[in-house]
Design a protein around this motif. Structure first.
Motif, PDB file in Angstrom:
ATOM      1  N   GLY A 180       0.811  -1.208   0.000  1.00 39.89           N
ATOM      2  CA  GLY A 180       0.000   0.000   0.000  1.00 39.89           C
ATOM      3  C   GLY A 180       0.839   1.249   0.000  1.00 39.89           C
ATOM      4  N   ASP A 181       0.178   2.372   0.164  1.00 32.38           N
ATOM      5  CA  ASP A 181       0.839   3.666   0.172  1.00 32.38           C
ATOM      6  C   ASP A 181       1.756   3.784   1.384  1.00 32.38           C
ATOM      7  OD1 ASP A 181       0.397   6.800   1.182  1.00 32.38           O
ATOM      8  OD2 ASP A 181       0.789   6.560  -0.947  1.00 32.38           O
ATOM      9  N   ARG A 225      -5.327   3.537   2.240  1.00 28.80           N
ATOM     10  CA  ARG A 225      -5.828   2.731   1.130  1.00 28.80           C
ATOM     11  C   ARG A 225      -6.119   3.642  -0.064  1.00 28.80           C
ATOM     12  NH1 ARG A 225     -10.086   0.549   5.403  1.00 28.80           N
ATOM     13  NH2 ARG A 225      -9.685   2.714   5.993  1.00 28.80           N
ATOM     14  N   ALA A 226      -5.987   3.094  -1.248  1.00 28.56           N
ATOM     15  CA  ALA A 226      -6.177   3.891  -2.460  1.00 28.56           C
ATOM     16  C   ALA A 226      -7.646   4.237  -2.653  1.00 28.56           C
ATOM     17  CB  ALA A 226      -5.659   3.135  -3.667  1.00 28.56           C
ATOM     18  N   ASN A 229      -9.215  -1.355  -1.574  1.00 28.71           N
ATOM     19  CA  ASN A 229      -9.299  -0.050  -2.241  1.00 28.71           C
ATOM     20  C   ASN A 229     -10.716   0.499  -2.131  1.00 28.71           C
ATOM     21  OD1 ASN A 229      -6.600  -0.185  -3.149  1.00 28.71           O
ATOM     22  ND2 ASN A 229      -7.218  -1.335  -4.962  1.00 28.71           N
ATOM     23  N   GLU A 234      -8.831   8.313   4.517  1.00 34.09           N
ATOM     24  CA  GLU A 234      -8.630   8.377   3.071  1.00 34.09           C
ATOM     25  C   GLU A 234      -9.539   9.392   2.381  1.00 34.09           C
ATOM     26  OE1 GLU A 234      -7.282   4.405   4.508  1.00 34.09           O
ATOM     27  OE2 GLU A 234      -9.054   5.632   4.822  1.00 34.09           O
ATOM     28  N   SER A 249      -3.631  14.922  -2.805  1.00 34.03           N
ATOM     29  CA  SER A 249      -3.732  13.543  -2.311  1.00 34.03           C
ATOM     30  C   SER A 249      -2.877  12.603  -3.147  1.00 34.03           C
ATOM     31  CB  SER A 249      -5.193  13.089  -2.340  1.00 34.03           C
ATOM     32  OG  SER A 249      -6.015  13.990  -1.621  1.00 34.03           O
ATOM     33  N   HIS A 293      -2.745   9.266  -2.519  1.00 33.00           N
ATOM     34  CA  HIS A 293      -3.314   7.919  -2.521  1.00 33.00           C
ATOM     35  C   HIS A 293      -4.475   7.794  -3.509  1.00 33.00           C
ATOM     36  CE1 HIS A 293      -5.755  10.271   0.236  1.00 33.00           C
ATOM     37  NE2 HIS A 293      -6.712   9.363   0.141  1.00 33.00           N
TER      38      HIS A 293
END
Length: 458
Positions: free
Chosen positions: A280-281, A286-287, A324, A392, A440, A442
């Motif tokens: 992940g990032d 989470r994306a 995601n 997110e 952002s 992500h």
């Protein structure tokens, strides 16, 4: 300003010793109990957050992501059993809302307990698998060491055989050299003997008679006169098996020196066991997948307000799938707008639609009719509510006049906490350094993705 619930349920990475099953479950439980309730936020907002938590936990459960599902179910239980009843406005909740909350607790609590048991079994299996792996690793190391020792013995034996062969060849060559020297010595002795013999047998002058001085007729003028002298001593030739006594030259060494590498048998290659890293990032977020045409379609929908220099806003909602977040719906609620702000109305319509379609709130979108794309002080406070609820969550700002579009988040290390603790209302100055918000990282744009736009104003 779009009001949202203030609650954090960040799925932080938990690093514990996987060989301790009970410790792993205990760590997850401690993480789940870290729910903070702000008494300045209406208790009703926490009910909405609770539903979001259960919705996400159900998705994690369906995807067999037991840890995240357990944490969210446990947070729901902690929120409504321990923390929220202490809220000053909790008693103002309607009987229907309390009844609905009790029903949810009855559904969630046994799920959390069942997941706890499943996780304990899973962690025990993880421990057993680790122990088995360690046995295999040690067996492999032992086997490798045995192979190395056998190879070392083979090489030592081969080296000894080579040294023995070299020594044998060296002796043979030395014998050949000694034989040649023997022949040379014999030849020297023979020549010396010949020289001495020649010196002894040289003829003398013919003898003269005492009476007449004439040589007898029967005597040859070159006949040797018997010598009365002692003959010269003859040097005896030593037998072949006797080595001559002379200073021998330095022996000829035909062996070739070889530098063989030294091997330290006490040093073994380290067996490295690879660790499993979380994907992940880098920030742990989470994306969020954004449909590529979403901003263009929203800008076209807001165009009538834009011509009147009035902001338009919408709510970004979607699903959680395989770790995601995917924006699937854009909800346009009832709202009141002006040139620099927009306020939603009849929020129950939004909640009802989300509950009906199992949608998760992922952020918001709005226009700047006459300004560039950025987050104003009012926007920062608006987005803080979204990001506290969902780390997110994103804020999309469309500036049609300047053909700009930005997707922003509050900085996790500074901006989120700063705005959450700011008690100013309306437009007011904020420090510009360190940065309070950034683009952002992500977010992923899906050029082929589509979202359903639901205009609740109609």
């Amino acid at each position: 300003m779009i009001s949202q619930t203030y609650i954090v349920f960040r799925m932080a990475s938990v690093h514990v010793d996987f060989r301790d099953p009970a410790g792993r479950v205990r760590t997850l439980s401690l993480h789940a109990s870290s729910v903070e309730v702000d008494f300045n936020i209406p208790a009703k907002r926490y009910f909405r957050s609770g539903l979001e938590m259960v919705r996400m936990a159900n998705v994690y459960c369906d995807e067999n992501n037991l840890e995240n599902a357990f944490v969210l179910y446990s947070k729901f239980v902690t929120l409504f059993v321990e923390k929220l009843p202490q809220h000053p406005n909790y008693k103002q909740m309607t009987p229907e809302e309390r009844a609905h909350n009790r029903k949810k607790l009855q559904e969630v609590f046994p799920k959390a307990e069942k997941l706890k048991q499943l996780l304990m079994k899973k962690y025990i299996k993880d421990k057993e698998a680790w122990e088995t792996e360690q046995l295999l690793v040690k067996a492999e190391e032992k086997k490798k060491l045995a192979i190395e020792e056998a190879e070392a013995k083979r090489k030592n034996k081969q080296r000894a055989a080579e040294e023995e062969e070299k020594g044998r060849k060296g002796k043979k060559q030395n014998k050949v050299v000694d034989e040649k020297e023997w022949q040379v010595m014999l030849e020297r002795e023979r020549l010396k003997l010949e020289e001495e013999r020649h010196a002894v047998t040289v003829p003398t002058a013919p003898p003269v008679s005492n009476d007449t001085g004439m040589v007898p007729p029967d005597a040859s003028p070159f006949q040797e006169k018997p010598s009365t002298s002692v003959p010269a001593a003859v040097v005896p030739i030593p037998p072949r098996d006797t080595k001559p006594q002379f200073e021998a030259p330095p022996p000829y060494n035909v062996s070739i020196a070889r530098d063989l590498p030294s091997v330290d048998r006490s040093v073994k290659p380290c067996h490295l066991t690879s660790a499993v890293n979380a994907s992940g990032d880098q920030s742990g977020l989470r994306a969020v997948i954004v449909p590529g045409r979403l901003m263009m379609r929203f800008t076209a929908l807001a165009e009538p307000n834009t011509r009147l220099n009035i902001e338009t806003c919408g709510i970004l909602t979607g699903k959680l799938a395989k770790g995601n977040f995917i924006i699937t719906h854009l909800l346009i609620p009832q709202q009141r707008g002006c040139p620099d702000s927009c306020t939603t109305e009849n929020e129950e319509d939004i909640f009802d639609y989300q509950d009906k379609h199992d949608l998760i709130t992922l952020g918001w979108i709005h226009t700047h009719p006459s300004q560039t794309s950025f987050l104003s002080s009012v926007d920062l406070h608006t987005h803080c509510g979204y990001q506290l609820m969902m780390p997110e969550a994103i804020a999309i700002v469309c500036a049609p006049k300047y053909s700009e579009t930005g997707i922003y988040s509050l900085t996790i290390d500074y901006g989120l906490d700063y705005i959450a603790n700011c008690r100013e209302n309306g437009f007011h100055p904020h420090p510009t350094s360190p940065a309070l918000f950034v683009e952002s990282e992500h977010v992923k744009i899906d050029p082929n993705g589509e979202a359903t736009i639901v205009d609740l104003r109609k």
